[in-house]
Design a protein around this motif. Structure first.
Motif, PDB file in Angstrom:
ATOM      1  N   GLN B 109      21.062  28.643  50.786  1.00 18.03           N
ATOM      2  CA  GLN B 109      22.298  28.585  49.994  1.00 18.03           C
ATOM      3  C   GLN B 109      22.388  27.230  49.308  1.00 18.03           C
ATOM      4  OE1 GLN B 109      24.704  30.678  49.230  1.00 18.03           O
ATOM      5  NE2 GLN B 109      23.799  32.406  50.305  1.00 18.03           N
ATOM      6  N   ARG B 112      25.575  25.322  48.365  1.00 14.57           N
ATOM      7  CA  ARG B 112      26.405  24.706  49.400  1.00 14.57           C
ATOM      8  C   ARG B 112      25.829  23.374  49.870  1.00 14.57           C
ATOM      9  NH1 ARG B 112      27.009  29.796  53.456  1.00 14.57           N
ATOM     10  NH2 ARG B 112      28.040  31.254  52.026  1.00 14.57           N
ATOM     11  N   MET B 113      24.846  22.876  49.140  1.00 18.17           N
ATOM     12  CA  MET B 113      24.125  21.670  49.531  1.00 18.17           C
ATOM     13  C   MET B 113      25.053  20.517  49.919  1.00 18.17           C
ATOM     14  SD  MET B 113      21.374  19.897  47.069  1.00 18.17           S
ATOM     15  CE  MET B 113      22.616  19.806  45.797  1.00 18.17           C
ATOM     16  N   ASN B 115      27.662  20.434  51.447  1.00 10.94           N
ATOM     17  CA  ASN B 115      28.245  20.499  52.791  1.00 10.94           C
ATOM     18  C   ASN B 115      27.681  19.420  53.701  1.00 10.94           C
ATOM     19  OD1 ASN B 115      29.828  22.607  52.110  1.00 10.94           O
ATOM     20  ND2 ASN B 115      28.836  24.142  53.401  1.00 10.94           N
ATOM     21  N   VAL B 116      26.461  18.987  53.395  1.00 13.12           N
ATOM     22  CA  VAL B 116      25.846  17.926  54.213  1.00 13.12           C
ATOM     23  C   VAL B 116      26.673  16.640  54.085  1.00 13.12           C
ATOM     24  CG1 VAL B 116      23.736  16.600  54.619  1.00 13.12           C
ATOM     25  CG2 VAL B 116      23.589  18.977  53.937  1.00 13.12           C
ATOM     26  N   ILE B 117      27.306  16.459  52.918  1.00 14.59           N
ATOM     27  CA  ILE B 117      28.144  15.268  52.722  1.00 14.59           C
ATOM     28  C   ILE B 117      29.585  15.535  53.150  1.00 14.59           C
ATOM     29  CG2 ILE B 117      29.100  13.747  50.939  1.00 14.59           C
ATOM     30  CD1 ILE B 117      26.350  14.227  49.475  1.00 14.59           C
ATOM     31  N   PHE B 118      30.073  16.757  52.886  1.00 14.90           N
ATOM     32  CA  PHE B 118      31.458  17.080  53.253  1.00 14.90           C
ATOM     33  C   PHE B 118      31.660  17.112  54.764  1.00 14.90           C
ATOM     34  CE2 PHE B 118      31.693  19.638  49.074  1.00 14.90           C
ATOM     35  CZ  PHE B 118      31.926  18.462  48.384  1.00 14.90           C
ATOM     36  N   TYR B 119      30.623  17.537  55.497  1.00 16.47           N
ATOM     37  CA  TYR B 119      30.730  17.605  56.960  1.00 16.47           C
ATOM     38  C   TYR B 119      29.637  16.735  57.568  1.00 16.47           C
ATOM     39  CZ  TYR B 119      33.172  21.748  55.359  1.00 16.47           C
ATOM     40  OH  TYR B 119      33.997  22.607  54.688  1.00 16.47           O
ATOM     41  N   PRO B 120      29.702  15.422  57.351  1.00 18.91           N
ATOM     42  CA  PRO B 120      28.604  14.565  57.812  1.00 18.91           C
ATOM     43  C   PRO B 120      28.392  14.713  59.320  1.00 18.91           C
ATOM     44  CG  PRO B 120      30.534  13.260  57.209  1.00 18.91           C
ATOM     45  CD  PRO B 120      30.813  14.667  56.780  1.00 18.91           C
ATOM     46  N   SER B 121      27.140  14.908  59.718  1.00 20.68           N
ATOM     47  CA  SER B 121      26.821  15.176  61.118  1.00 20.68           C
ATOM     48  C   SER B 121      25.746  14.203  61.598  1.00 20.68           C
ATOM     49  CB  SER B 121      26.305  16.604  61.271  1.00 20.68           C
ATOM     50  OG  SER B 121      27.104  17.485  60.527  1.00 20.68           O
ATOM     51  N   ARG B 123      24.550  13.511  64.275  1.00 23.19           N
ATOM     52  CA  ARG B 123      23.631  13.933  65.325  1.00 23.19           C
ATOM     53  C   ARG B 123      22.442  14.714  64.767  1.00 23.19           C
ATOM     54  NH1 ARG B 123      24.887  15.381  70.971  1.00 23.19           N
ATOM     55  NH2 ARG B 123      24.954  17.556  70.409  1.00 23.19           N
ATOM     56  N   SER B 124      22.546  15.096  63.506  1.00 23.62           N
ATOM     57  CA  SER B 124      21.453  15.843  62.895  1.00 23.62           C
ATOM     58  C   SER B 124      20.485  14.888  62.204  1.00 23.62           C
ATOM     59  CB  SER B 124      22.012  16.829  61.875  1.00 23.62           C
ATOM     60  OG  SER B 124      20.960  17.413  61.150  1.00 23.62           O
ATOM     61  N   VAL B 125      19.194  15.054  62.469  1.00 26.17           N
ATOM     62  CA  VAL B 125      18.202  14.182  61.832  1.00 26.17           C
ATOM     63  C   VAL B 125      18.164  14.437  60.320  1.00 26.17           C
ATOM     64  CG1 VAL B 125      15.812  13.407  61.869  1.00 26.17           C
ATOM     65  CG2 VAL B 125      16.853  14.236  63.953  1.00 26.17           C
ATOM     66  N   LEU B 126      18.508  15.669  59.932  1.00 23.31           N
ATOM     67  CA  LEU B 126      18.499  16.001  58.509  1.00 23.31           C
ATOM     68  C   LEU B 126      19.509  15.159  57.732  1.00 23.31           C
ATOM     69  CD1 LEU B 126      16.643  18.041  57.252  1.00 23.31           C
ATOM     70  CD2 LEU B 126      18.495  19.665  57.189  1.00 23.31           C
TER      71      LEU B 126
END
Lengths: 260, 385
Positions: B109, B112-113, B115-121, B123-126
Motif C-alpha cells: 500500500q 500509505r507510506m 504512516n511510517v512518519i505519522f505513527y513513528p515506531s 522499536r521497528s528497525v524499519l
C-alpha cells in the motif's frame, strides 16, 4: 544582481521547505495519532487479562477432524480461496507434527502423532516479534487481554511482520481477495490487496460475548480461556496435562499450548 | 550548476533518452503492479521478500561504499582522493535514489507510506532505516553540491560544511548496519541471525561500491577530458582487494559455525543455497558462480602484477561486482526464507514484470548518476580550462 537572485532563491527554497514540513510536524504533535485503535466492547463481552488456547491433540483422530474449525474461521472471516498456493491466506490451518514442531523432529515419533495433522494459528505471543517489527503499529498487542491484533487500514504492506514471525502465521494479500470469497459475511470486513492479515483470536466475537469460531466448531479439541485465571478451563487443562508450545526456545511466549 | 547537466552532446542525450525509455517501461509495468497487487511478482506467503528488497540491500551497500573515498581524503588527508570524492558522493546519491524507489515498489500500500512518519515506531528497525537512508541522501547532496560549487568558484568549501562531511563518514557505516539489523534481529530466521551479518554486509559493500567506482572512473576517462588518475584507481583497487578478502573470510566463518555446531536451523539455509534441499536447488549454480567470481576477483586483485594492468583490473572489478550481487542480491534474501520456519521448501524466482520494474529503477539510478557525473565532470573540465 546574480547575488541577490541567488539569495532570493535560497529564501524561497527554505520557505517552501517550511511550508511542506508543517503538516508533518502537526502530525507529530497530535497525541491521539499515536494511540492504537480501539475495539468497542459489548455489554456481554467476554473479559480476560490474557487469552490463551490449549489444543488437545489426543482428540484429533484424523486430519478431517480439523476441517470444521478451519471452515468456520474461513467463513466468518471472509478468507478467500485463491488459485495459487503462493498467494494463500491462512488464519488457522493443518500442519504435520514435524512442520508445526520442526525443532522436535524425530525418526521415532509416536504413531498417533505421525498420522494426524495439528491445527496451527497465530500464537498471540507474550512478546510478539511481529509487533516489534511493524513500522506503523498496524499490528499491536492489546494490553488489556494480550490479543495480537491488526489494523488493516494502517498497514502499509511492507511485510516486515511476516519476516519476523517464526510461526508463518501471517498472510499477505498479493491480489484483491474479494472475487475469491465464496459467500461474504457482511459482519466482518473484507480486506484489500496489499495488506497483511492473520488470526485475531476472534476479538470481534469476544466483544459480543462469543467464543472464537474455531473453538465453537472444534468438538472439544480447542479449549479457550484466561491464562491469568487459575480457575479457568485452560488453566485446568494445563495443570492436568503436560503441554508444549511452538518454538518455545525463541522466548516469544506463545499463548497457544498443545497437549501431545 | 544544474545547467551543466542539460548542456550535452548528442551522445549524452542519446544515452539519457535510452535510460528514460527503460524507466518508462518499468513505470508502465509498475502501474500494472499497482492495479493488480504484488501478486505479479514471484513472492509468496513463504518467501515474502524478493528481488526488490534484495536489490535494495545490495544498493545500500553501494551507497555506503562511497565512504571509501571520502574517509581517506577527509580523515587521513590522502590528497589523491580529493579529485574523486565527488564521484563517490554522487554515486551514493544515485544508489540511495534507487534504494528508496525499491522500497516504494515493494510496499503493498504505497499511498500509505507516510504512516511510517505519522505513527513513528522506534522499536521497528524499519523506522530507523528510513531515518538513516534519508539522512545519508541529504548529507551527500549537501556535501557533494557545496564542495563542487566551491571547486567551480575556485574557493574552499564553506566552513559550516565540515561537520556534515565528518558526520557522513559514520553515517555511511550506519546505513548498512541498520539495514543488516532488519534481518539479523529476527527470531526464527537462522540464516540471518548472526552477529556477523552487519560486518558481512559492510565488507561486501566496501568491495562492491569501490569496484563500481573504479569501473566508472575508467568510463569517465574514456569518454571525457577528465582523468580520475592512475594512482586514485590503484588505491581504490587495493581497498576492493582487502574488502573482498574480508568478505569471503566472514562467509567462511559463517560456514564453520553452522557446520561444526551442526545446528539444523543454521545449516539448512546454506545447504539449500549450495547443494539444494529436498530436491530443490534453483540457486545452486548461481551461488557457485558467485563464489567463483569472488575467487577470481581475489586472485586478480591481490596479485600486484594483475592489479596494475587496468584492463585486468576492470575484469576483476566486474567479477567482484557481479559476485557480490549474486551473493547478496539473490542468495541472502531467498536463502533466509528457504526453508520456511515450518520447514517447507518453497522456492522463489523473480518474474518478468518484477525484473522489468527493477530494471526501470536501475535505469533511473543511472539517469541520476549520469546527470550528476556530467555536472561534476563539466566543472572539473571548466576548472582545468
Amino acid at each position: 544582481m546574480e547575488d541577490s537572485r541567488r539569495n532570493f532563491l535560497k529564501i524561497a527554497g527554505i520557505s517552501a521547505l517550511g511550508l511542506g514540513a508543517s503538516p508533518v510536524l502537526d502530525a507529530f504533535s497530535k497525541e491521539e495519532g499515536l494511540q492504537t485503535p480501539q475495539m468497542i466492547q459489548g455489554e456481554k463481552a467476554l473479559k480476560a487479562t490474557h487469552w490463551g488456547m490449549v489444543i488437545d491433540t489426543r482428540k484429533i483422530h484424523s486430519s478431517e477432524d480439523l476441517n470444521p474449525m478451519i471452515a468456520a474461521c474461513n467463513k466468518i472471516h471472509n478468507i478467500p480461496k485463491l488459485e495459487t498456493e503462493n498467494h494463500e491466506i491462512k488464519w488457522i490451518w493443518a500442519e504435520a507434527y514435524h512442520n508445526a514442531f520442526p525443532e522436535k523432529e524425530t525418526n521415532f515419533l509416536n504413531e498417533r502423532l505421525e498420522h494426524i495433522a495439528l491445527p496451527v494459528l497465530c500464537n498471540h505471543c507474550e512478546d510478539p516479534p511481529c509487533c516489534r517489527a511493524c513500522p506503523t503499529q498496524a499490528t499491536f498487542k492489546r494490553e488489556s487481554d494480550g490479543v495480537v491484533m491488526m489494523d488493516f487500514h494502517r498497514c502499509i504492506g511492507c511485510r516486515f511482520c511476516m519476516a519476523a514471525c517464526p510461526y508463518g502465521a501471517r498472510s499477505f494479500n498479493f491480489r484483491d481477495p474479494r472475487p475469491f470469497i465464496k459467500e461474504t459475511n457482511l459482519e466482518f470486513p473484507t480486506r484489500m490487496k496489499g495488506v497483511v492479515e492473520k488470526c485475531s483470536f476472534c476479538a470481534e466475537r469476544l466483544a459480543e460475548g462469543k467464543l472464537p469460531a474455531c473453538v465453537e466448531a472444534s468438538n472439544g479439541i480447542l479449549i479457550f480461556g484466561d491464562l491469568d485465571d487459575d480457575k479457568s478451563e485452560v488453566r485446568q487443562a494445563l495443570r492436568e496435562n503436560y503441554t508444549i508450545r511452538r518454538k518455545q526456545n525463541l522466548g516469544t511466549g506463545p499463548s497457544v499450548y498443545y497437549i501431545v | 550548476m544544474l545547467e551543466l547537466a542539460i548542456k550535452g552532446s548528442k551522445r549524452y542525450w542519446g544515452w539519457m533518452a535510452l535510460l528514460a525509455a527503460v524507466v518508462g517501461v518499468g513505470f508502465l509495468v509498475y502501474l500494472q503492479q499497482l492495479s493488480f497487487g504484488l501478486g505479479i511478482t514471484g513472492m509468496s506467503r513463504d518467501v515474502s521478500w524478493g528481488f526488490y528488497i534484495a536489490n535494495f540491500t545490495y544498493l545500500v551497500g553501494v551507497a555506503a561504499g562511497g565512504v571509501m573515498v571520502v574517509l581517506p581524503y577527509y580523515l587521513h588527508d590522502y590528497k589523491a582522493f580529493g579529485k574523486i570524492t565527488i564521484l563517490g558522493e554522487f554515486l551514493a546519491v544515485a544508489s540511495l535514489v534507487m534504494c528508496l524507489l525499491l522500497i516504494l515498489v515493494d510496499l503493498g500500500q504505497p499511498m500509505r507510506m507516510l504512516n511510517v512518519i505519522f505513527y513513528p515506531s522506534p522499536r521497528s528497525v524499519l523506522f530507523w532505516d528510513m531515518i538513516v537512508l534519508n539522512g545519508y541522501l541529504f548529507l551527500n547532496i549537501v556535501v557533494g553540491w557545496n564542495v563542487l560549487e566551491a571547486e567551480r568558484n575556485g574557493t574552499s568549501y564553506p566552513f559550516w560544511l565540515k561537520p556534515f562531511i565528518l558526520l557522513s563518514i559514520p553515517w555511511a557505516i550506519s546505513i548498512h548496519t541498520v539495514t543488516a539489523y532488519l534481518y539479523s534481529g529476527l527470531p526464527g530466521r537462522g540464516f540471518w541471525m548472526t552477529a556477523i551479518l552487519a560486518p558481512r554486509f559492510l565488507s561486501s559493500a566496501f568491495a562492491a561500491g569501490p569496484a563500481l567506482l573504479i569501473l566508472l572512473c575508467l568510463v569517465v576517462r574514456k569518454l571525457t577530458r577528465f582523468d580520475p588518475g592512475r594512482e586514485q584507481i590503484q588505491s581504490l583497487a587495493k581497498i576492493v582487494a582487502y574488502a573482498i578478502c574480508i568478505n569471503v573470510f566472514f562467509f567462511l566463518c559463517e560456514v564453520f559455525v553452522a557446520f561444526y555446531s551442526n545446528i539444523p536451523e543454521h545449516t539448512a539455509h546454506i545447504k539449500y543455497l549450495f547443494v539444494g534441499l529436498e530436491g530443490k536447488g534453483a540457486l545452486v549454480p548461481w551461488m557457485w558462480t558467485s563464489m567463483g567470481l569472488m575467487a577470481v576477483g581475489i586472485i586478480l586483485l591481490v596479485n600486484p602484477v594483475t592489479r596494475r594492468q587496468e584492463g585486468v583490473l576492470a575484469v576483476a572489478c566486474v567479477a567482484v561486482f557481479v559476485g557480490t550481487w549474486i551473493d547478496k542480491g539473490l542468495g541472502m534474501i531467498s536463502g533466509g526464507f528457504v526453508p520456511s520456519p515450518l520447514h517447507h521448501v518453497n522456492e522463489y524466482a523473480p518474474t518478468i514484470p518484477e525484473i522489468l520494474i527493477t530494471l526501470g529503477i536501475y535505469a533511473m539510478g543511472a539517469l541520476v548518476l549520469t546527470a550528476l557525473f556530467k555536472m561534476a565532470i563539466s566543472v572539473k573540465e571548466e576548472v582545468a580550462g
